[in-house]
Scaffold this motif. Structure first.
Motif, PDB file in Angstrom:
ATOM      1  N   VAL A  41     -14.935  10.714  -4.580  1.00 47.65           N
ATOM      2  CA  VAL A  41     -15.948  10.208  -2.617  1.00 47.65           C
ATOM      3  C   VAL A  41     -15.546   9.014  -2.039  1.00 47.65           C
ATOM      4  CG1 VAL A  41     -18.224  10.459  -1.662  1.00 47.65           C
ATOM      5  CG2 VAL A  41     -17.325  12.033  -4.112  1.00 47.65           C
ATOM      6  N   SER A  42     -15.745   7.831  -2.794  1.00 51.84           N
ATOM      7  CA  SER A  42     -15.366   6.986  -2.596  1.00 51.84           C
ATOM      8  C   SER A  42     -13.728   6.363  -1.752  1.00 51.84           C
ATOM      9  CB  SER A  42     -15.706   6.007  -3.579  1.00 51.84           C
ATOM     10  OG  SER A  42     -14.460   5.709  -4.892  1.00 51.84           O
ATOM     11  N   MET A  43     -13.209   7.039  -2.564  1.00 49.05           N
ATOM     12  CA  MET A  43     -11.306   7.185  -2.569  1.00 49.05           C
ATOM     13  C   MET A  43     -11.327   8.006  -1.358  1.00 49.05           C
ATOM     14  SD  MET A  43      -9.535   7.668  -6.370  1.00 49.05           S
ATOM     15  CE  MET A  43      -7.866   8.325  -5.777  1.00 49.05           C
ATOM     16  N   VAL A  44     -11.905   8.990  -0.867  1.00 48.44           N
ATOM     17  CA  VAL A  44     -11.151   9.444   0.594  1.00 48.44           C
ATOM     18  C   VAL A  44     -11.512   8.820   1.722  1.00 48.44           C
ATOM     19  CG1 VAL A  44     -12.191  11.926   1.707  1.00 48.44           C
ATOM     20  CG2 VAL A  44     -12.527  11.830  -0.336  1.00 48.44           C
ATOM     21  N   ASP A  45     -12.163   7.881   1.470  1.00 43.76           N
ATOM     22  CA  ASP A  45     -12.326   6.781   2.426  1.00 43.76           C
ATOM     23  C   ASP A  45     -11.391   6.148   2.581  1.00 43.76           C
ATOM     24  OD1 ASP A  45     -14.821   6.620   3.781  1.00 43.76           O
ATOM     25  OD2 ASP A  45     -15.857   5.619   2.320  1.00 43.76           O
ATOM     26  N   THR A  46     -10.361   5.546   2.168  1.00 42.74           N
ATOM     27  CA  THR A  46      -8.520   4.885   2.461  1.00 42.74           C
ATOM     28  C   THR A  46      -8.030   5.572   3.290  1.00 42.74           C
ATOM     29  OG1 THR A  46      -6.837   4.391   0.727  1.00 42.74           O
ATOM     30  CG2 THR A  46      -8.117   6.611   0.218  1.00 42.74           C
ATOM     31  N   GLU A  47      -7.273   4.985   3.546  1.00 38.05           N
ATOM     32  CA  GLU A  47      -6.473   5.544   4.419  1.00 38.05           C
ATOM     33  C   GLU A  47      -4.843   5.764   4.384  1.00 38.05           C
ATOM     34  OE1 GLU A  47      -5.859   2.380   7.570  1.00 38.05           O
ATOM     35  OE2 GLU A  47      -7.792   2.635   8.823  1.00 38.05           O
ATOM     36  N   VAL A  48      -4.610   5.435   2.513  1.00 37.25           N
ATOM     37  CA  VAL A  48      -3.523   6.477   2.227  1.00 37.25           C
ATOM     38  C   VAL A  48      -3.448   7.668   1.412  1.00 37.25           C
ATOM     39  CG1 VAL A  48      -2.483   5.399   0.400  1.00 37.25           C
ATOM     40  CG2 VAL A  48      -3.474   4.123   1.044  1.00 37.25           C
ATOM     41  N   VAL A  49      -2.544   8.526   2.923  1.00 38.26           N
ATOM     42  CA  VAL A  49      -2.577   9.854   3.162  1.00 38.26           C
ATOM     43  C   VAL A  49      -2.640  10.697   1.441  1.00 38.26           C
ATOM     44  CG1 VAL A  49      -1.574  11.749   3.688  1.00 38.26           C
ATOM     45  CG2 VAL A  49      -1.877   9.698   5.321  1.00 38.26           C
ATOM     46  N   GLY A  50      -1.881  10.151   0.669  1.00 42.10           N
ATOM     47  CA  GLY A  50      -1.517  10.417  -1.179  1.00 42.10           C
ATOM     48  C   GLY A  50      -3.009  10.364  -1.460  1.00 42.10           C
ATOM     49  N   ARG A  51      -3.146   9.294  -1.452  1.00 41.31           N
ATOM     50  CA  ARG A  51      -4.227   8.946  -2.093  1.00 41.31           C
ATOM     51  C   ARG A  51      -5.552   9.794  -1.552  1.00 41.31           C
ATOM     52  NH1 ARG A  51      -4.872   2.712  -1.947  1.00 41.31           N
ATOM     53  NH2 ARG A  51      -2.277   2.855  -3.296  1.00 41.31           N
ATOM     54  N   ARG A  52      -5.885   9.811  -0.508  1.00 39.54           N
ATOM     55  CA  ARG A  52      -7.203  10.244  -0.423  1.00 39.54           C
ATOM     56  C   ARG A  52      -6.872  12.075  -0.689  1.00 39.54           C
ATOM     57  NH1 ARG A  52      -7.554   9.696   5.477  1.00 39.54           N
ATOM     58  NH2 ARG A  52      -5.272  10.374   5.782  1.00 39.54           N
ATOM     59  N   LEU A  53      -5.375  12.882  -0.442  1.00 40.09           N
ATOM     60  CA  LEU A  53      -5.525  14.098  -0.436  1.00 40.09           C
ATOM     61  C   LEU A  53      -5.664  14.257  -2.328  1.00 40.09           C
ATOM     62  CD1 LEU A  53      -1.864  15.662   1.403  1.00 40.09           C
ATOM     63  CD2 LEU A  53      -4.436  15.953   1.500  1.00 40.09           C
ATOM     64  N   ALA A  54      -5.428  13.354  -2.700  1.00 42.89           N
ATOM     65  CA  ALA A  54      -5.202  13.655  -4.007  1.00 42.89           C
ATOM     66  C   ALA A  54      -7.023  13.711  -4.531  1.00 42.89           C
ATOM     67  CB  ALA A  54      -4.626  12.140  -5.324  1.00 42.89           C
ATOM     68  N   ALA A  55      -7.653  12.550  -4.095  1.00 46.77           N
ATOM     69  CA  ALA A  55      -8.994  12.256  -4.023  1.00 46.77           C
ATOM     70  C   ALA A  55      -9.778  14.111  -3.953  1.00 46.77           C
ATOM     71  CB  ALA A  55      -9.785  11.614  -3.952  1.00 46.77           C
ATOM     72  N   ILE A  56      -9.300  15.290  -2.762  1.00 50.05           N
ATOM     73  CA  ILE A  56      -9.814  16.035  -2.154  1.00 50.05           C
ATOM     74  C   ILE A  56      -9.490  16.905  -2.887  1.00 50.05           C
ATOM     75  CG2 ILE A  56      -9.741  17.195  -0.363  1.00 50.05           C
ATOM     76  CD1 ILE A  56      -9.473  14.794   1.780  1.00 50.05           C
ATOM     77  N   LYS A  57      -8.509  17.279  -3.220  1.00 47.89           N
ATOM     78  CA  LYS A  57      -8.509  17.834  -4.140  1.00 47.89           C
ATOM     79  C   LYS A  57      -9.157  18.598  -5.742  1.00 47.89           C
ATOM     80  CE  LYS A  57      -3.219  19.067  -2.655  1.00 47.89           C
ATOM     81  NZ  LYS A  57      -1.921  18.868  -2.665  1.00 47.89           N
ATOM     82  N   ALA A  58      -8.807  16.977  -6.522  1.00 48.25           N
ATOM     83  CA  ALA A  58      -9.462  17.260  -7.251  1.00 48.25           C
ATOM     84  C   ALA A  58     -11.370  17.548  -7.027  1.00 48.25           C
ATOM     85  CB  ALA A  58      -9.670  15.658  -8.135  1.00 48.25           C
TER      86      ALA A  58
END
Length: 357
Positions: free
Chosen positions: A49-66
């Motif tokens: 959930v904390s990773m969803v805040d990032t502005e890096v698109v790939g990182r945020r998508l990875a967190a949401i999908k997980a």
């Protein structure tokens, strides 16, 4: 070992390692619900959930999908996500995120909105604004459908009616109900909201009602939409002469007659019930010196045992008196469709049931 390694990287690794760990957790979470629960016990949800805040698109998508995979089939994991503040991570500006990110957020909200009896309300301003922004934007149909699923889940909870209505959801749903590929889910949500006082009033005050709902009744290839539209019109018309007058002026009677003959069984019942109310109201306006009067009940009142027989007579008179031209057109269409054998029985039948609340 793979699970332990991924959890360790997620907690203590660099940002690149965290992203790789999130992708690994997404795959591992697909295996079994027990694995998903174990991951939650290891604290991965708060970290994702904390990773969803990032502005890096790939990182945020990875967190949401997980998170989407971790939410599958487990109430506890969904509550942990809400507790971790996932709703506050929704993007404030839809235009600032790409289509895929919008869709993944919508999928996660759809999963979360399916739970009930939770102390965490999903009908928050940030959620509703996110949903409406997507529904009003040029986002893909698939993403809009997902958001409509969220709206339908939220509208099914009575306590959510006020925030939904106050945030303009009714207007958005009415607009989307006119699109055939989105209409069914939009109408389903409206069907929930029309049962509340504030939802019903919002629809009564809308400039799109009843014309847009009457138009949906003409969609022969969308029987479910016809049924839902007829249901909403029934609720609006019930014990409201003002709404019935608006519907009558908008030309609802010939459309209802067509549905009562050619619609699905449920749409026919609802159309017949509405026709009965319009017939009774017309007779009431005729007065005691305007010709022979038949026994009738108060509009919208409980039904008496003789209603079925009186309904048959009512429908015969209705067809003979005012809709000969419509009957000729509909009869030709019915013959073309091979339904002429059922035409007489459809005209003579009527529903003896009250509103299907």
């Amino acid at each position: 070992m793979a699970l332990q390694k991924s959890v360790k990287r997620l907690h203590f690794g660099s940002w690149e390692e965290k992203e790789m760990a999130a992708k690994a957790i997404e795959k591992l979470a697909q295996e079994d619900v027990k694995v998903r629960k174990l991951m939650a016990e290891l604290g991965v949800i708060h970290m994702l959930v904390s990773m969803v805040d990032t502005e890096v698109v790939g990182r945020r998508l990875a967190a949401i999908k997980a998170l989407i995979e971790l939410a599958d089939g487990t109430f506890t994991n969904k509550e942990l996500m809400l507790e971790a503040g996932i709703l506050s991570k929704l993007p404030k500006d839809i235009d600032a995120v790409d289509d895929q990110t919008r869709h993944e957020f919508a999928e996660l909200l759809l999963s979360l909105s399916s739970i009930s009896n939770t102390p965490f309300s999903l009908a928050k301003t940030e959620v509703l604004q996110f949903l409406i922004a997507i529904l009003e934007s040029a986002t893909s149909i698939e993403t809009k459908e997902t958001c409509l699923g969220v709206a339908c889940n939220l509208s099914a909870v009575l306590e959510n009616a006020r925030p939904l209505v106050s945030n303009g959801t009714v207007h958005t749903l009415l607009k989307l109900s006119s699109f055939k590929e989105l209409s069914e889910k939009a109408l389903a949500a409206l069907g929930h909201l029309v049962l509340t006082l504030m939802g019903k009033k919002a629809m009564e005050d809308s400039s799109m009602v009843p014309e847009s709902l009457i138009e949906i009744l003409t969609w022969e290839n969308k029987p479910k939409c016809q049924e839902l539209s007829a249901y909403i019109l029934m609720i609006l018309a019930h014990q409201s002469s003002t709404q019935r007058d608006k519907m009558s002026k908008a030309g609802i009677v010939p459309v209802l007659l067509e549905v009562s003959l050619l619609g699905s069984p449920l749409a026919q019942k609802r159309a017949m019930k509405l026709l009965q109310w319009f017939k009774d109201e017309r007779q009431a306006k005729m007065g005691p010196h305007s010709g022979p009067q038949t026994a009738r009940i108060a509009i919208g009142s409980p039904l008496h045992p003789r209603e079925a027989q009186e309904g048959k007579k009512m429908m015969k008179n209705l067809v003979k008196q005012s809709l000969h031209k419509n009957m000729e057109m509909i009869t030709r269409r019915a013959n073309a469709a091979g339904d002429s054998s059922n035409l007489k029985s459809l005209v003579l039948s009527t529903s003896s049931k009250s509103l299907p609340y």
